[in-house]
Design an enzyme around this catalytic site. Structure first.
Site, PDB file in Angstrom:
ATOM      1  N   GLY A 254       0.830  -1.197   0.000  1.00 51.43           N
ATOM      2  CA  GLY A 254       0.000   0.000   0.000  1.00 51.43           C
ATOM      3  C   GLY A 254       0.860   1.241   0.000  1.00 51.43           C
ATOM      4  O   GLY A 254       2.067   1.167  -0.206  1.00 51.43           O
TER       5      GLY A 254
ATOM      6  N   PHE B  44       1.499   3.138   2.586  1.00 57.34           N
ATOM      7  CA  PHE B  44       2.304   3.266   3.801  1.00 57.34           C
ATOM      8  C   PHE B  44       3.175   2.047   4.073  1.00 57.34           C
ATOM      9  O   PHE B  44       4.072   2.127   4.890  1.00 57.34           O
ATOM     10  CB  PHE B  44       1.384   3.457   5.016  1.00 57.34           C
ATOM     11  CG  PHE B  44       0.464   4.636   4.901  1.00 57.34           C
ATOM     12  CD1 PHE B  44       0.964   5.926   4.962  1.00 57.34           C
ATOM     13  CD2 PHE B  44      -0.895   4.463   4.725  1.00 57.34           C
ATOM     14  CE1 PHE B  44       0.125   7.016   4.853  1.00 57.34           C
ATOM     15  CE2 PHE B  44      -1.738   5.543   4.618  1.00 57.34           C
ATOM     16  CZ  PHE B  44      -1.234   6.830   4.672  1.00 57.34           C
ATOM     17  N   SER B  45       2.888   0.920   3.441  1.00 59.11           N
ATOM     18  CA  SER B  45       3.493  -0.318   3.939  1.00 59.11           C
ATOM     19  C   SER B  45       3.387  -1.429   2.903  1.00 59.11           C
ATOM     20  O   SER B  45       2.724  -1.274   1.889  1.00 59.11           O
ATOM     21  CB  SER B  45       2.746  -0.759   5.197  1.00 59.11           C
ATOM     22  OG  SER B  45       1.395  -1.019   4.856  1.00 59.11           O
TER      23      SER B  45
ATOM     24  N   VAL C 150       2.522  -5.814   3.072  1.00 54.73           N
ATOM     25  CA  VAL C 150       1.908  -6.779   3.992  1.00 54.73           C
ATOM     26  C   VAL C 150       2.358  -8.182   3.608  1.00 54.73           C
ATOM     27  O   VAL C 150       2.336  -8.549   2.423  1.00 54.73           O
ATOM     28  CB  VAL C 150       0.372  -6.689   3.936  1.00 54.73           C
ATOM     29  CG1 VAL C 150      -0.263  -7.663   4.919  1.00 54.73           C
ATOM     30  CG2 VAL C 150      -0.094  -5.272   4.236  1.00 54.73           C
TER      31      VAL C 150
ATOM     32  N   LYS D  77       2.076  -6.277   8.874  1.00 52.55           N
ATOM     33  CA  LYS D  77       2.140  -5.054   8.063  1.00 52.55           C
ATOM     34  C   LYS D  77       3.454  -4.356   8.399  1.00 52.55           C
ATOM     35  O   LYS D  77       3.662  -3.943   9.546  1.00 52.55           O
ATOM     36  CB  LYS D  77       0.940  -4.170   8.401  1.00 52.55           C
ATOM     37  CG  LYS D  77       0.788  -2.940   7.538  1.00 52.55           C
ATOM     38  CD  LYS D  77      -0.533  -2.248   7.875  1.00 52.55           C
ATOM     39  CE  LYS D  77      -0.807  -1.081   6.954  1.00 52.55           C
ATOM     40  NZ  LYS D  77      -2.140  -0.501   7.202  1.00 52.55           N
TER      41      LYS D  77
ATOM     42  N   ASP E 235     -11.063   6.611   4.922  1.00 51.12           N
ATOM     43  CA  ASP E 235     -10.590   5.934   3.703  1.00 51.12           C
ATOM     44  C   ASP E 235     -11.332   4.613   3.508  1.00 51.12           C
ATOM     45  O   ASP E 235     -10.715   3.584   3.227  1.00 51.12           O
ATOM     46  CB  ASP E 235      -9.076   5.708   3.763  1.00 51.12           C
ATOM     47  CG  ASP E 235      -8.498   5.412   2.370  1.00 51.12           C
ATOM     48  OD1 ASP E 235      -9.190   5.722   1.376  1.00 51.12           O
ATOM     49  OD2 ASP E 235      -7.387   4.872   2.275  1.00 51.12           O
TER      50      ASP E 235
END
Length: 1007
Positions: free
Chosen positions: A696, A698-699, A701, A717, A815
């Site tokens: 994603g 931010f990260s 997984v 995550k 979101d």
């Protein structure tokens, strides 16, 4: 305090002489009621002068209101009294003046009571009022005897309670003061209403109640603290007649024995007409005429009650010590908000409520509510408990004494008793508390036992009024008034007194079930002191009750979830009462569980069934049209892009970033700060990575197995290693902890966080494992077709539950979209995830790019302040997409998004546009919409000013599409359309609330 005590101790010898004279005079009937009251109140005021000073700031606002209200009433009604008392009042403090006002009011009420009593005496002579008023007055009689008994016990020196119990007493005294004040306030309102209706009999009851409660609260003040206890005992001793004092002193001297008990009981019955304290004396002397008509009845009843209350006190004080729940503050707070109406339990269906209306009404009238109230207050004070041995003896003695009387009295009393029993059984069924404490002594009617629960209070007017029709009319208006006036204070009180037993322990919002038949035999043995034939009746009722419980257990599973006739909901009844938020949540949660049970393997079959409903020709046409519209989520907009090729390469360690930039800080972090995942590596010495889920903003997984937990599967995550992302990760961690703490039973469908750790400077969050997100589900199963209406209904229920939890915790997700909603293997349960964009509702910075564009609410785009409504809008867009497989508003820009929204709902209200910070980007000075589009020929931007925009998009046609739906599904689709219309209101103020959405027919009614 010390000064006040020494002063009052100095005065005690004088007071004792005066009081002894007074009590001797009282026996000869020489002292007027006025004098005794004046002395009593003056003494009391002096004693508690300092305490009121300390209390001043504790409840100032509530009490000030009450005082103002009282004064207004009194000055209107009793101006002539003030003229008489003017000489007394001039030299007094305002506090004493209010006391005299009270006395003036009591005198006035006294006269009215005499009139009413005369009427009632006439009726009694004719034998009309056997069940109604007569029995209520008798109830008050025995109540005042109970108070006398309390004094005697205090004098006999039961001081075994510890300091902790005395602090508990203090807390309760504060509460009792407040409740009596509030009660007298609402009662004075009712009294004026009754007077205007000229309903004198009712007024009489109110008056008696007012007096006894007032005297009650006065007496309760005396036992405030251990330092004052000796004083209060002296006072109790003074206020009794000399013969009683002598007798009790002898008792203290002797060791306790069974004969002692007999003496005590006989003394009670003989000295009923002697005075115990000035105020009790008043109410007693009034009732004496009534008492003389049926002395046997009364004695039997009052003793009955007394022995029971003794046992109940001892038992409850034992069980209360064991059963104090330690609750987390967050939970406490939420229960304060949600559990407004605790005592209406799910067992109490409308059907059961109306089993025997007439006799129940009668029995309710025939029993004094004040008595129960008083009993429940006493039961909390530990100093008044008896030892078990004495209790058993006194009980057996009384049973022997009562036997002949009972034979005589069986005919008039049996019917009310029976109904009390049946009601007791019914309510026993309904209250889950009983399951936890089978040893606890039941009061006559358990629902009324919790004296401070707001619901119990709101019911009392129904008990008082006479005719059923008037009862219904009066109850609604009065209970509304009372609930309003008391809910605020009640909530504050509940949170303050953590020491006391939680009133709502066992309420269904804490995840308990309605199956209480645990120890009904034991329960009934406690109060089967009636005749032998009643044993059979009890047994019969118990069997009936079990049958009813069984029936409703199945009904709760099978019946349609229609609002008015759902037996499993505590509040829903035919009387147009809206269900409480808790019931709705319970019902929806049950529905979700049922859906999970029934549809473990049916998800794919239902999607195929939906595919088959599409007509072949139109299917071809739609696929050709679809080629024109690009798939909006092929790019990295997808939160968990499982099909994102570079992510797969990165997972395999083939990413070219490292080769291109050899000056990277570490081998395990790429140029953008993402962690390079290696399949088979172990994170934090316990998580064995076996799969890569996706990446994603931010990260990324990964899927792993927890070696420390028997290879339990988890999702890890791994947050990107840069300052902004770390900050975001920590914020998400904080919100997840808050949500998980607020939902310990995992009912509200927000992702569960197990723990977190750091791995090579990356923050890692460990979550429960979920197989795929709804974007992937739509791609795999419902591309351009969507999911079955049953699945959409269940998903919508779960999403609304998640919104409910977010609102409880004051969090905006900001979101919500199919990518951020994960489902389990069987696709029956979903969880809202990815709280990286979440914020506290108060920190809502105005930015036009909050929330993914297709799910962005119009108030965000125009720069208006926003709240929970933005998440509701996102859920609406998501639900449409789940059912149709198509994005509802696929706008290319914010301006285009506004145009699409207004195509569905018409032009945005001018009032809303004016509040927008970015309104000038989309609207001209006359608030006409400026549609910015790219000319297809010249490929230049052109602006079209649109003064009016008519809704052109037909939501229902889009939902049904080219399906040939069976009737039941067509009905559900119409309901879904109606729900979406209410969710997608342009003005957030008009948008449907979460509770309303949970009550919508689409959610409530099964297919």
């Amino acid at each position: 305090m010390a000064a006040a005590e020494t002063q009052s101790l100095r005065e005690q010898p004088e007071m004792e002489d005066a009081n002894s004279e007074k009590s001797i005079n009282e026996e000869n009937g020489e002292v007027s009621e006025d004098q005794s009251q004046n002395k009593h109140s003056r003494h009391k005021k002096k004693k508690h002068k300092h305490r009121s000073k300390h209390k001043k700031h504790k409840h100032s606002s509530e009490e000030d209101k009450d005082k103002k209200h009282k004064h207004k009433h009194k000055h209107k009604k009793h101006k002539r009294k003030e003229v008489i008392d003017a000489s007394d009042k001039e030299g007094m403090s305002p506090a004493k003046r209010t006391k005299l006002d009270d006395l003036a009011l009591l005198e006035d009420l006294e006269k009215q009571r005499a009139l009413i009593k005369a009427e009632l005496d006439n009726e009694l002579m004719e034998g009309k009022v056997q069940s109604g008023m007569g029995l209520i007055l008798q109830g008050y009689e025995s109540g005042s005897e109970e108070e006398g008994e309390i004094h005697e016990k205090a004098r006999n020196g039961n001081r075994s309670s510890t300091r902790s119990s005395s602090t508990k007493g203090k807390l309760e005294l504060v509460d009792n003061k407040i409740t009596t004040k509030k009660r007298s306030k609402s009662r004075s309102k009712e009294r004026t209403r009754h007077r205007s209706d000229k309903k004198k009999s009712k007024g009489g009851i109110e008056i008696i109640k007012e007096k006894t409660t007032r005297s009650k609260s006065k007496e309760r003040k005396k036992s405030k603290s251990p330092s004052k206890r000796s004083k209060s005992q002296d006072q109790a001793r003074k206020s009794k007649s000399p013969t009683l004092r002598r007798r009790s002193q002898e008792k203290i001297g002797k060791a306790r024995s069974p004969t002692d008990d007999k003496v005590k009981i006989e003394d009670k019955s003989k000295s009923k007409d002697r005075k115990k304290s000035p105020i009790i004396n008043e109410s007693r002397s009034r009732d004496r005429g009534k008492k003389s008509r049926s002395p046997v009845d009364l004695r039997g009843k009052s003793k009955d009650r007394r022995s029971r209350s003794k046992e109940r006190k001892s038992k409850r004080s034992e069980t209360d010590k064991e059963k104090k729940p330690i609750k987390s503050p967050s939970k406490d707070a939420s229960s304060g908000k949600e559990n407004r109406s605790p005592s209406r339990r799910p067992g109490r269906s409308p059907k059961r409520r109306s089993l025997s209306p007439k006799p129940r009404d009668k029995s309710r009238r025939s029993r004094s509510p004040l008595l129960n109230d008083r009993r429940s207050k006493q039961s909390k004070s530990p100093s008044r408990t008896l030892s078990p041995g004495r209790r058993a003896k006194s009980r057996s003695l009384e049973r022997k004494r009562r036997e002949p009387e009972r034979r005589r009295l069986s005919s008039p009393r049996t019917r009310p008793r029976d109904d009390i029993l049946s009601r007791r059984e019914r309510s026993k069924d309904a209250s889950p508390i009983n399951r936890w404490s089978p040893t606890r002594r039941r009061s006559r009617s358990p629902i009324r036992r919790r004296s401070r629960s707001p619901l119990r209070r709101s019911r009392s007017p129904r008990r008082r009024s006479r005719s059923p029709r008037r009862r219904d009319r009066g109850r609604r208006s009065r209970s509304r008034l009372r609930r309003r006036s008391r809910s605020r204070g009640g909530r504050r009180r509940r949170s303050r007194s953590k020491v006391k037993e939680d009133k709502f322990k066992g309420s269904l919002s804490e995840g308990m079930k309605v199956e209480q038949e645990s120890s009904s035999d034991d329960n009934l043995e406690d109060f089967d002191v009636e005749e032998e034939d009643e044993e059979a009746l009890i047994e019969q009722r118990r069997i009936q009750r079990q049958a009813i419980v069984q029936k409703y257990k199945y009904l709760a599973e099978d019946s349609n979830m229609s609002v008015p006739s759902e037996p499993s909901s505590p509040q829903s009844s035919t009387r147009t009462r809206s269900p409480s938020p808790d019931d709705i949540l319970e019902r929806v949660a049950a529905d979700v569980k049922e859906y999970e049970r029934e549809n473990v393997d049916t998800f794919e079959a239902s999607v195929k069934a939906k595919h088959n409903l599409m007509t072949v020709e139109q299917n071809n046409g739609s696929s050709q049209k679809k080629l024109l519209a690009p798939d909006m989520f092929t790019e990295s907009d997808d939160m968990f892009a499982a099909y994102f090729d570079s992510a797969r390469l990165r997972a395999a360690g083939i990413g070219k970033d490292f080769k291109e930039n050899p000056n990277l800080r570490d081998n395990w972090t790429d140029a953008e700060g993402y962690y390079r995942v290696n399949i088979g590596e172990v994170l934090d010495k316990r998580y064995n990575v076996y799969g890569y889920t996706g990446q994603g903003v931010f990260s990324n997984v990964v899927r792993a197995r927890d070696n420390a937990r028997a290879s339990q599967e988890v999702a890890v995550k791994i947050i990107r290693n840069n300052e902004l992302m770390q900050k975001t990760g920590l914020k998400e961690l904080e919100f997840l902890k808050k949500l998980n703490d607020a939902d310990p039973d995992d009912k509200f469908h927000c992702l569960r966080l197990f723990r977190h750790f750091y791995h090579k400077q990356h923050l890692c969050l460990v979550f429960e494992p979920l197989s795929m997100n709804l974007r992937e589900v739509l791609k795999k199963y419902g591309k351009d077709v969507g999911l079955h209406i049953k699945a959409v209904r269940s998903y919508s229920q779960q999403l609304f539950l998640a919104l409910k939890l977010l609102k409880r915790c004051n969090i905006l997700h900001a979101d919500i979209k199919p990518d951020n909603i994960l489902v389990n293997e069987s696709k029956t349960i979903l969880k809202l995830c990815d709280f990286g964009s979440a914020s506290h509702v108060a920190d809502n910075d105005i930015t036009p790019y909050l929330v993914s564009r297709f799910y962005r609410a119009p108030e965000i785009i125009i720069g208006k302040s926003y709240d929970y409504g933005i998440d509701m809008w996102s859920v609406g867009c998501t639900l449409y997409e789940l059912y149709t497989g198509k994005i509802l508003f696929p706008g290319k820009t914010n301006n285009h998004m506004l145009k699409l929204a207004m195509d569905l709902k018409g032009k945005m209200p001018n009032k809303m546009i004016r509040k927008g910070v970015f309104k000038d980007q989309h609207f001209d000075p006359n608030l006409n919409f400026m549609y910015i589009e790219v000319d297809k020929v010249t490929e230049r931007e052109k602006v079209t000013v649109m003064s009016t925009i008519n809704p052109t998009k037909d939501l229902l046609a889009d939902l049904i599409g080219c399906q040939r739906l069976p009737e039941d599904q067509r009905k559900k689709v119409h309901q879904l359309k109606d729900l979406l219309d209410q969710i997608l209101m342009l003005d957030p103020a008009k948008r449907i609330s979460i509770n309303q959405a949970l009550q919508h027919a689409f959610i409530q009614e099964k297919i």
